[in-house]
Motif scaffolding. Structure first.
Motif, PDB file in Angstrom:
ATOM      1  N   SER A 279       0.830  -1.210   0.000  1.00 34.72           N
ATOM      2  CA  SER A 279       0.000   0.000   0.000  1.00 34.72           C
ATOM      3  C   SER A 279       0.867   1.263   0.000  1.00 34.72           C
ATOM      4  O   SER A 279       0.533   2.258  -0.653  1.00 34.72           O
ATOM      5  CB  SER A 279      -0.937   0.002   1.213  1.00 34.72           C
ATOM      6  N   MET A 282       2.411   1.575  -3.588  1.00 39.24           N
ATOM      7  CA  MET A 282       1.447   2.038  -4.579  1.00 39.24           C
ATOM      8  C   MET A 282       1.158   3.533  -4.420  1.00 39.24           C
ATOM      9  O   MET A 282       0.991   4.255  -5.404  1.00 39.24           O
ATOM     10  CB  MET A 282       0.147   1.234  -4.463  1.00 39.24           C
ATOM     11  N   LYS A 283       1.118   4.003  -3.175  1.00 36.94           N
ATOM     12  CA  LYS A 283       0.893   5.434  -2.952  1.00 36.94           C
ATOM     13  C   LYS A 283       2.091   6.245  -3.441  1.00 36.94           C
ATOM     14  O   LYS A 283       1.924   7.328  -4.010  1.00 36.94           O
ATOM     15  CB  LYS A 283       0.651   5.699  -1.452  1.00 36.94           C
ATOM     16  N   TYR A 285       4.137   5.414  -5.930  1.00 36.97           N
ATOM     17  CA  TYR A 285       4.061   5.446  -7.394  1.00 36.97           C
ATOM     18  C   TYR A 285       2.981   6.420  -7.868  1.00 36.97           C
ATOM     19  O   TYR A 285       3.177   7.159  -8.838  1.00 36.97           O
ATOM     20  CB  TYR A 285       3.768   4.049  -7.938  1.00 36.97           C
ATOM     21  N   SER A 286       1.854   6.437  -7.184  1.00 36.75           N
ATOM     22  CA  SER A 286       0.761   7.338  -7.559  1.00 36.75           C
ATOM     23  C   SER A 286       1.187   8.801  -7.419  1.00 36.75           C
ATOM     24  O   SER A 286       0.934   9.622  -8.315  1.00 36.75           O
ATOM     25  CB  SER A 286      -0.463   7.058  -6.678  1.00 36.75           C
ATOM     26  N   ASN A 287       1.840   9.138  -6.309  1.00 40.66           N
ATOM     27  CA  ASN A 287       2.301  10.513  -6.102  1.00 40.66           C
ATOM     28  C   ASN A 287       3.401  10.882  -7.092  1.00 40.66           C
ATOM     29  O   ASN A 287       3.447  12.021  -7.601  1.00 40.66           O
ATOM     30  CB  ASN A 287       2.803  10.687  -4.670  1.00 40.66           C
ATOM     31  N   ARG A 289       3.799   9.660 -10.120  1.00 46.35           N
ATOM     32  CA  ARG A 289       3.152   9.826 -11.425  1.00 46.35           C
ATOM     33  C   ARG A 289       2.455  11.188 -11.512  1.00 46.35           C
ATOM     34  O   ARG A 289       2.552  11.892 -12.527  1.00 46.35           O
ATOM     35  CB  ARG A 289       2.152   8.697 -11.650  1.00 46.35           C
ATOM     36  N   ARG A 290       1.781  11.570 -10.426  1.00 38.06           N
ATOM     37  CA  ARG A 290       1.062  12.858 -10.418  1.00 38.06           C
ATOM     38  C   ARG A 290       2.037  14.030 -10.535  1.00 38.06           C
ATOM     39  O   ARG A 290       1.818  14.963 -11.318  1.00 38.06           O
ATOM     40  CB  ARG A 290       0.250  12.972  -9.118  1.00 38.06           C
ATOM     41  N   LYS A 293       3.656  14.173 -14.044  1.00 38.32           N
ATOM     42  CA  LYS A 293       2.710  14.693 -15.031  1.00 38.32           C
ATOM     43  C   LYS A 293       2.579  16.207 -14.917  1.00 38.32           C
ATOM     44  O   LYS A 293       2.449  16.922 -15.925  1.00 38.32           O
ATOM     45  CB  LYS A 293       1.347  14.025 -14.836  1.00 38.32           C
ATOM     46  N   HIS A 307       8.390   9.302   1.509  1.00 37.03           N
ATOM     47  CA  HIS A 307       8.505   8.015   0.833  1.00 37.03           C
ATOM     48  C   HIS A 307       9.968   7.655   0.586  1.00 37.03           C
ATOM     49  O   HIS A 307      10.354   6.485   0.670  1.00 37.03           O
ATOM     50  CB  HIS A 307       7.739   8.041  -0.497  1.00 37.03           C
ATOM     51  N   ALA A 326       9.895   4.782 -10.659  1.00 35.46           N
ATOM     52  CA  ALA A 326       9.146   6.003 -10.345  1.00 35.46           C
ATOM     53  C   ALA A 326       9.527   7.152 -11.288  1.00 35.46           C
ATOM     54  O   ALA A 326       8.692   7.980 -11.628  1.00 35.46           O
ATOM     55  CB  ALA A 326       9.411   6.420  -8.903  1.00 35.46           C
TER      56      ALA A 326
END
Length: 329
Positions: A279, A282-283, A285-287, A289-290, A293, A307, A326
């Motif tokens: 968990s 995944m958080k 990687y999500s941050n 990616r955001r 972008k 992290h 990442a």
């Protein structure tokens, strides 16, 4: 155990209260209560010190806040006045309380924390000459079920100053019903560590547990003898119920580390390697990616520093793979 006396004058001194008020404001969003206190800072510190010295203190009325990370929790927030009182107690007592704990309890203790716990567990798991089993347990609704009478008795084993004991009793009993300590209080993290300290000593000295690790109410015991861990589990359940008025969660487990990873303090550990909890990964990687972008490029060490701290303590083969992915996503 030597009991501490003649400390209340230090707790209630102007200098200690002033330092406590500064600490209570440090790195905090400036609320109306803080602004009001800060307008006449020296006078308000002196007034609070005087009130402590005479024990003429207002009632503590909490406000409530709900947070949802990492799970839904109800946080009780004390008025700023009382947060300064909590700081005043902690400034004088934190070293005494922390020094009374065993070496393998880690939460909220300077020089220990998550990564010290990780290193200690890894040292046992990765260097074991025999296959190990893990006993993993935690307490059911721990903060909600701390018994006030038991907590005060534990604190009295270390303190004999009656004025300080009276003040601590007021703080503890500010939550009605005789049970529970507020997650939002600074004092609560110290009380929570102290409350399970008798269990730590019982496990180490009575049960003779060699590899015992506690992070707040999450407890791990490692041993090559599965039957011994089963006996430890039974003894701990009885001790918690009879002495500390607590129950274990029903999800306690005993399992072999050679075929299953131990999920503890955000990491997954077996006898060969250490990985990050899924968990958290995944958080991250999500941050990443955001941010990528939004900005095109990211500096993981500065923009995702929390992290980065988690990942940087993994074996290099894992951490570099995570960092490289990442940067590419």
């Amino acid at each position: 155990m030597k009991r501490i006396g003649n400390i209340y004058n230090e707790v209630s001194s102007f200098e200690n209260v002033r330092n406590a008020a500064i600490e209570a404001m440090r790195h905090k969003k400036l609320t109306r209560q803080m602004q009001s206190f800060a307008k006449n800072f020296e006078r308000n510190c002196q007034g609070l010190a005087n009130n402590l010295q005479t024990m003429n203190l207002p009632a503590c009325t909490y406000s409530e806040k709900v947070i949802y990370e990492p799970k839904e929790r109800h946080i009780l927030i004390a008025p700023f006045y009382w947060r300064v009182v909590h700081q005043a107690v902690v400034l004088q007592m934190k070293h005494i309380w922390n020094n009374s704990l065993i070496n393998t309890t880690y939460a909220c203790i300077p020089g220990r924390g998550i990564h010290k716990a990780l290193r200690d567990v890894e040292r046992v798991a990765h260097n074991a000459s025999k296959p190990l089993y893990a006993l993993k347990i935690d307490v059911k609704k721990y903060f909600d079920n701390v018994d006030h009478k038991v907590l005060k008795a534990i604190i009295e084993r270390k303190i004999k100053d009656k004025k300080l004991l009276n003040l601590i009793a007021i703080i503890i009993d500010s939550v009605p019903g005789g049970k529970g300590i507020p997650i939002g209080n600074l004092t609560s993290q110290y009380f929570a560590n102290l409350y399970l300290s008798p269990l730590d000593y019982y496990a180490k000295h009575q049960l003779k547990v060699q590899h015992y690790f506690r992070y707040m109410d999450d407890i791990v015991i490692l041993n090559s003898n599965k039957e011994l861990l089963q006996n430890n589990l039974v003894a701990i359940k009885v001790y918690l119920k009879d002495v500390l008025k607590l129950e274990l969660k029903a999800n306690y487990q005993i399992f072999p580390l050679k075929s299953r990873q131990l999920d503890f303090i955000g990491y997954r550990i077996d006898q060969h390697t250490t990985m990050l909890r899924k968990s958290i990964l995944m958080k991250f990687y999500s941050n990443a990616r955001r941010l990528r972008k939004k900005n095109g490029e990211i500096n993981i060490k500065t923009e995702l520093s929390s992290h980065y701290g988690w990942i940087n303590h993994l074996p290099e083969i894992h951490s570099q793979k995570i960092f490289n992915y990442a940067k590419a996503i």
